[in-house]
Design an enzyme around this catalytic site. Structure first.
Site, PDB file in Angstrom:
ATOM      1  N   HIS A  92       0.843  -1.207   0.000  1.00 47.90           N
ATOM      2  CA  HIS A  92       0.000   0.000   0.000  1.00 47.90           C
ATOM      3  C   HIS A  92       0.873   1.249   0.000  1.00 47.90           C
ATOM      4  O   HIS A  92       2.053   1.210   0.369  1.00 47.90           O
ATOM      5  CB  HIS A  92      -0.934   0.020   1.219  1.00 47.90           C
ATOM      6  CG  HIS A  92      -0.237   0.371   2.505  1.00 47.90           C
ATOM      7  ND1 HIS A  92      -0.006   1.674   2.886  1.00 47.90           N
ATOM      8  CD2 HIS A  92       0.285  -0.401   3.494  1.00 47.90           C
ATOM      9  CE1 HIS A  92       0.617   1.686   4.058  1.00 47.90           C
ATOM     10  NE2 HIS A  92       0.816   0.440   4.443  1.00 47.90           N
ATOM     11  N   CYS A  93       0.291   2.366  -0.412  1.00 50.54           N
ATOM     12  CA  CYS A  93       0.929   3.680  -0.285  1.00 50.54           C
ATOM     13  C   CYS A  93      -0.048   4.577   0.484  1.00 50.54           C
ATOM     14  O   CYS A  93      -0.810   4.078   1.320  1.00 50.54           O
ATOM     15  CB  CYS A  93       1.314   4.242  -1.649  1.00 50.54           C
ATOM     16  SG  CYS A  93      -0.059   4.561  -2.769  1.00 50.54           S
ATOM     17  N   TRP A  94      -0.039   5.885   0.232  1.00 51.26           N
ATOM     18  CA  TRP A  94      -0.897   6.793   0.992  1.00 51.26           C
ATOM     19  C   TRP A  94      -2.366   6.628   0.621  1.00 51.26           C
ATOM     20  O   TRP A  94      -3.234   6.468   1.461  1.00 51.26           O
ATOM     21  CB  TRP A  94      -0.439   8.227   0.792  1.00 51.26           C
ATOM     22  CG  TRP A  94      -1.416   9.282   1.239  1.00 51.26           C
ATOM     23  CD1 TRP A  94      -1.970  10.265   0.472  1.00 51.26           C
ATOM     24  CD2 TRP A  94      -1.963   9.461   2.559  1.00 51.26           C
ATOM     25  NE1 TRP A  94      -2.825  11.028   1.214  1.00 51.26           N
ATOM     26  CE2 TRP A  94      -2.839  10.566   2.507  1.00 51.26           C
ATOM     27  CE3 TRP A  94      -1.806   8.788   3.768  1.00 51.26           C
ATOM     28  CZ2 TRP A  94      -3.563  11.020   3.610  1.00 51.26           C
ATOM     29  CZ3 TRP A  94      -2.525   9.231   4.883  1.00 51.26           C
ATOM     30  CH2 TRP A  94      -3.388  10.345   4.797  1.00 51.26           C
TER      31      TRP A  94
END
Length: 349
Positions: A92-94
């Site tokens: 995941h990222c932001w």
């Protein structure tokens, strides 16, 4: 691989590592419990991309990102192989944008099975904050300083649902609370860890939690949860002062005298000049019982003031033995019929 909702992402096999591809500074501020920092860009690279986006254009920012990404692709694959030898992982990222999409593309190209969080860490934060609003049947364990509340909480944990706020905050709650403890987490990380624990607890069975002020060291308890704690029934251990003094003297007698002196100085305005001077002298003379006794005068008054107006179940005991007191508070809980949906709790029960 389709993008997963947060529940599906979290329910994926616990053995699958979670790779957080945000920059190191973002990860340090707060992350999903158990996640591994796997930054696509360094802090400096992320800052330069952001500046390019704002001052020039999105296209130029994307090209700059690709310039940074290209040379490190093989390194990222090798790191992923070490973290996930079975070649299956979560990413995941932001907010589920370009960074996680780029890592997804790279790792799938390298033969990994990748589970991608659709709306990223931002969605986890929304979920975490919502956990604090859920109504929970809390039972608060109180008592004057030195009553061994934390020890009792740990003893209760072998049989009852327990929420250890001080353990999550790495702090014992008083001016002396940081002594012998690791550094406190960020506020954001504390909330993430707290939400993860709350999600594992029953929403119907009583959950024991230690009585705390709004602040635990530099960490504040989320307002919605704190208000539930203040409304919840309070089971107060009543331990003789001399027993509490001995317990605290034993605990702090093995700590760094300089750290103890610094803690005394932090509350010198509340202790008063004479008591502060005598407490510091007692530390120098290795007279821990005297130091503790002087400090307890302040803490006992402060805690007693905080009990006003709250429903209390009094539990007298002559010992700080955690196993003994765990039985006593459970018996008091049963006698007060707290499992009744509408218990009647009068002060002095």
């Amino acid at each position: 691989m389709p993008r997963l909702s947060l529940p599906d992402f979290l329910q994926a096999s616990a053995s699958l590592p979670i790779l957080d591809v945000r920059a190191p500074v973002e990860f340090a501020q707060g992350h999903i419990p158990g996640a591994v920092s796997f930054p696509l860009f360094s802090d400096e690279e992320r800052a330069r991309i952001g500046t390019t986006y704002k001052q020039m254009s999105q296209d130029k920012a994307v090209l700059l990102g690709l310039d940074f990404f290209g040379p490190k692709m093989s390194q990222l694959v090798r790191q992923a192989q070490k973290l996930a030898p079975n070649k299956e992982l979560r990413v995941h990222c932001w907010r589920g944008g370009m960074r996680s999409g780029a890592v997804l593309w790279l790792l799938e190209l390298a033969g990994f099975q990748v589970h991608l969080l659709d709306k990223g860490y931002k969605d986890y934060r929304h979920w975490a904050l919502a956990e604090f609003v859920k109504p929970r049947p809390l039972v608060v364990l109180g008592g004057l300083t030195g009553s061994g509340k934390t020890d009792v909480l740990h003893a209760l944990a072998t049989q009852q649902p327990v929420l250890d706020l001080e353990g999550l905050a790495n702090h014992k709650g008083s001016a002396f609370g940081s002594i012998g403890q690791p550094a406190q987490p960020t506020q954001e990380q504390f909330e993430n860890d707290l939400a993860a624990q709350l999600a594992q607890l029953s929403t119907t069975s009583p959950v024991w939690v230690e009585d705390e002020s709004r602040m635990v060291g530099s960490i504040h308890i989320p307002s919605s949860l704190f208000e539930q704690m203040r409304r919840a029934p309070l089971v107060v251990l009543e331990i003789p002062r001399e027993v509490r003094v001995r317990k605290l003297a034993e605990e702090y007698g093995v700590q760094d005298p300089a750290a103890l002196a610094a803690a005394v100085l932090r509350i010198r305005k509340r202790l008063g000049g004479l008591a502060t001077k005598e407490a510091l002298a007692a530390i120098g003379e290795d007279d821990m019982e005297k130091m503790v006794s002087l400090v307890l005068d302040y803490y006992d008054k402060t805690y007693s003031y905080g009990l006003e107006g709250r429903p209390i179940i009094h539990v007298p005991s002559t010992t700080c033995d955690a196993a003994v007191n765990a039985v006593l508070v459970q018996q008091a809980l049963a006698a007060a019929d707290l499992l009744n949906p509408n218990p009647s709790l009068a002060d002095g029960a």
